[in-house]
Design a protein around this motif. Structure first.
Motif, PDB file in Angstrom:
ATOM      1  N   THR A 287       0.824  -1.211   0.000  1.00 30.01           N
ATOM      2  CA  THR A 287       0.000   0.000   0.000  1.00 30.01           C
ATOM      3  C   THR A 287       0.860   1.263   0.000  1.00 30.01           C
ATOM      4  O   THR A 287       1.918   1.310   0.631  1.00 30.01           O
ATOM      5  N   VAL A 288       0.382   2.279  -0.709  1.00 32.53           N
ATOM      6  CA  VAL A 288       1.023   3.594  -0.730  1.00 32.53           C
ATOM      7  C   VAL A 288       0.032   4.621  -0.179  1.00 32.53           C
ATOM      8  O   VAL A 288      -1.116   4.683  -0.638  1.00 32.53           O
ATOM      9  N   PHE A 289       0.456   5.396   0.802  1.00 35.10           N
ATOM     10  CA  PHE A 289      -0.309   6.551   1.271  1.00 35.10           C
ATOM     11  C   PHE A 289       0.300   7.798   0.641  1.00 35.10           C
ATOM     12  O   PHE A 289       1.531   7.956   0.631  1.00 35.10           O
ATOM     13  N   VAL A 290      -0.545   8.694   0.134  1.00 36.03           N
ATOM     14  CA  VAL A 290      -0.075   9.958  -0.437  1.00 36.03           C
ATOM     15  C   VAL A 290      -0.745  11.096   0.325  1.00 36.03           C
ATOM     16  O   VAL A 290      -1.974  11.149   0.415  1.00 36.03           O
ATOM     17  N   PHE A 291       0.071  11.988   0.878  1.00 33.72           N
ATOM     18  CA  PHE A 291      -0.450  13.132   1.629  1.00 33.72           C
ATOM     19  C   PHE A 291      -0.194  14.415   0.852  1.00 33.72           C
ATOM     20  O   PHE A 291       0.933  14.688   0.448  1.00 33.72           O
ATOM     21  N   ASP A 292      -1.265  15.198   0.666  1.00 28.18           N
ATOM     22  CA  ASP A 292      -1.140  16.475  -0.030  1.00 28.18           C
ATOM     23  C   ASP A 292      -0.846  17.589   0.973  1.00 28.18           C
ATOM     24  O   ASP A 292      -1.273  17.535   2.123  1.00 28.18           O
ATOM     25  N   ASP A 293      -0.109  18.601   0.518  1.00 25.15           N
ATOM     26  CA  ASP A 293       0.131  19.822   1.302  1.00 25.15           C
ATOM     27  C   ASP A 293       0.773  19.553   2.661  1.00 25.15           C
ATOM     28  O   ASP A 293       0.317  20.050   3.694  1.00 25.15           O
ATOM     29  N   ILE A 294       1.845  18.780   2.654  1.00 29.49           N
ATOM     30  CA  ILE A 294       2.477  18.428   3.942  1.00 29.49           C
ATOM     31  C   ILE A 294       3.180  19.616   4.595  1.00 29.49           C
ATOM     32  O   ILE A 294       3.529  19.560   5.771  1.00 29.49           O
ATOM     33  N   TYR A 295       3.377  20.717   3.841  1.00 28.97           N
ATOM     34  CA  TYR A 295       3.940  21.935   4.419  1.00 28.97           C
ATOM     35  C   TYR A 295       2.953  23.098   4.336  1.00 28.97           C
ATOM     36  O   TYR A 295       3.352  24.263   4.373  1.00 28.97           O
ATOM     37  N   TRP A 296       1.676  22.782   4.255  1.00 25.08           N
ATOM     38  CA  TRP A 296       0.622  23.794   4.132  1.00 25.08           C
ATOM     39  C   TRP A 296       0.547  24.672   5.372  1.00 25.08           C
ATOM     40  O   TRP A 296       0.202  25.841   5.314  1.00 25.08           O
ATOM     41  N   SER A 297       0.846  24.086   6.517  1.00 20.19           N
ATOM     42  CA  SER A 297       0.809  24.806   7.788  1.00 20.19           C
ATOM     43  C   SER A 297       1.770  24.131   8.762  1.00 20.19           C
ATOM     44  O   SER A 297       2.244  23.012   8.513  1.00 20.19           O
ATOM     45  N   LYS A 298       2.019  24.787   9.879  1.00 24.45           N
ATOM     46  CA  LYS A 298       2.869  24.209  10.912  1.00 24.45           C
ATOM     47  C   LYS A 298       2.275  22.892  11.414  1.00 24.45           C
ATOM     48  O   LYS A 298       2.994  21.906  11.620  1.00 24.45           O
ATOM     49  N   GLY A 299       0.946  22.852  11.559  1.00 17.36           N
ATOM     50  CA  GLY A 299       0.278  21.638  12.019  1.00 17.36           C
ATOM     51  C   GLY A 299       0.415  20.487  11.051  1.00 17.36           C
ATOM     52  O   GLY A 299       0.645  19.339  11.458  1.00 17.36           O
ATOM     53  N   MET A 300       0.299  20.777   9.739  1.00 17.29           N
ATOM     54  CA  MET A 300       0.443  19.719   8.736  1.00 17.29           C
ATOM     55  C   MET A 300       1.868  19.175   8.714  1.00 17.29           C
ATOM     56  O   MET A 300       2.078  17.969   8.550  1.00 17.29           O
ATOM     57  N   THR A 301       2.850  20.057   8.894  1.00 16.73           N
ATOM     58  CA  THR A 301       4.240  19.611   8.932  1.00 16.73           C
ATOM     59  C   THR A 301       4.488  18.727  10.150  1.00 16.73           C
ATOM     60  O   THR A 301       5.189  17.715  10.070  1.00 16.73           O
ATOM     61  N   GLU A 302       3.889  19.086  11.282  1.00 16.40           N
ATOM     62  CA  GLU A 302       4.019  18.272  12.495  1.00 16.40           C
ATOM     63  C   GLU A 302       3.333  16.914  12.303  1.00 16.40           C
ATOM     64  O   GLU A 302       3.845  15.890  12.779  1.00 16.40           O
ATOM     65  N   ALA A 303       2.202  16.908  11.611  1.00 15.02           N
ATOM     66  CA  ALA A 303       1.522  15.639  11.311  1.00 15.02           C
ATOM     67  C   ALA A 303       2.403  14.761  10.431  1.00 15.02           C
ATOM     68  O   ALA A 303       2.513  13.543  10.644  1.00 15.02           O
ATOM     69  N   TRP A 304       3.056  15.369   9.434  1.00 13.87           N
ATOM     70  CA  TRP A 304       3.953  14.630   8.537  1.00 13.87           C
ATOM     71  C   TRP A 304       5.112  14.011   9.321  1.00 13.87           C
ATOM     72  O   TRP A 304       5.474  12.849   9.099  1.00 13.87           O
ATOM     73  N   GLU A 305       5.683  14.763  10.256  1.00 11.48           N
ATOM     74  CA  GLU A 305       6.786  14.238  11.067  1.00 11.48           C
ATOM     75  C   GLU A 305       6.310  13.072  11.938  1.00 11.48           C
ATOM     76  O   GLU A 305       7.035  12.087  12.117  1.00 11.48           O
ATOM     77  N   TYR A 306       5.104  13.170  12.472  1.00  8.54           N
ATOM     78  CA  TYR A 306       4.541  12.083  13.278  1.00  8.54           C
ATOM     79  C   TYR A 306       4.384  10.822  12.426  1.00  8.54           C
ATOM     80  O   TYR A 306       4.748   9.716  12.864  1.00  8.54           O
ATOM     81  N   ILE A 307       3.865  10.994  11.215  1.00 10.61           N
ATOM     82  CA  ILE A 307       3.635   9.857  10.320  1.00 10.61           C
ATOM     83  C   ILE A 307       4.962   9.201   9.945  1.00 10.61           C
ATOM     84  O   ILE A 307       5.080   7.968   9.930  1.00 10.61           O
TER      85      ILE A 307
END
Length: 212
Positions: A159-179
């Motif tokens: 499986t491949v997960f694709v996340f859009d706008d991983i640097y859209w906001s500080k919160g999205m960047t933190e979510a990306w780091e968690y993932i």
């Protein structure tokens, strides 16, 4: 895909939009013109090309999209393999109905449109797993992590997960780091606007950055 984008850019249709997620940084009115939505909140030409190629390269047969919007990303997923099964979820009823009507006009038969809140719809999905999940809605940290964790049960080794706008906001960047750091994740590829996540157990945990 270019013809579809052009048709939307020339559309005079207005939609009463219900934002269930973080909303748009550009469009603040609830009544929005489709021609402005396609410029401000739809997948870019580069992104849809990547999605199209991704489906072909990994031979994706089943895909789930969170956040239909006007269906640009959806169309790329559906067009790449006509025998694939695409499910797309959109929280705004008017936007979902508009996109569904466009696909019916184009005679796209491999896509199922679901209208509803992601939190409610995800637990009701009957598919055992998906080859690809495209996260393109509700752009905030808590929601992104919640959807990621709830869809881990739908993952198989390829499986491949694709996340859009991983640097859209500080919160999205933190979510990306968690993932990236999650135990189930083995490999990630950071392409700035898009982030790719892999779960192959035979691979060593690694993180890459590639400029598209």
């Amino acid at each position: 895909m270019n013809k579809y984008r052009s048709a939307l850019k020339n559309s005079n249709t207005t939609l009463q939009v219900t934002d269930l997620g973080a909303g748009s940084k550009v469009l603040h009115s609830e009544v929005r013109r489709v021609r402005k939505m396609i410029k401000a909140s739809s997948s870019s030409k580069k992104e849809v090309r990547v999605l199209f190629r991704l489906v072909n390269y990994f031979n994706i047969k089943s895909a789930l999209e969170l956040g239909t919007s006007l269906g640009m990303g959806t169309y790329a997923l559906a067009l790449a393999k006509e025998d694939s099964n695409i499910i797309t979820i959109e929280g705004c009823p008017n936007t979902s109905n508009f996109s569904k009507a466009q696909f019916e006009t184009l005679d796209i038969k491999n896509t199922t449109f679901i209208t509803g809140d992601f939190t409610t719809v995800i637990p009701s999905l009957k598919d055992k797993n998906y080859d690809l999940v495209f996260f393109d809605g509700h752009h905030n940290k808590a929601a992104t992590i919640q959807y990621f964790k709830s869809l881990l049960q739908k993952v198989h080794n390829e499986t491949v997960f694709v996340f859009d706008d991983i640097y859209w906001s500080k919160g999205m960047t933190e979510a990306w780091e968690y993932i990236k750091m999650h135990n189930d994740v083995t490999v990630t590829v950071d392409c700035f606007h898009l982030g790719f996540v892999f779960f192959r157990k035979e691979q060593v945990k690694e993180h890459f950055r590639i400029r598209l």
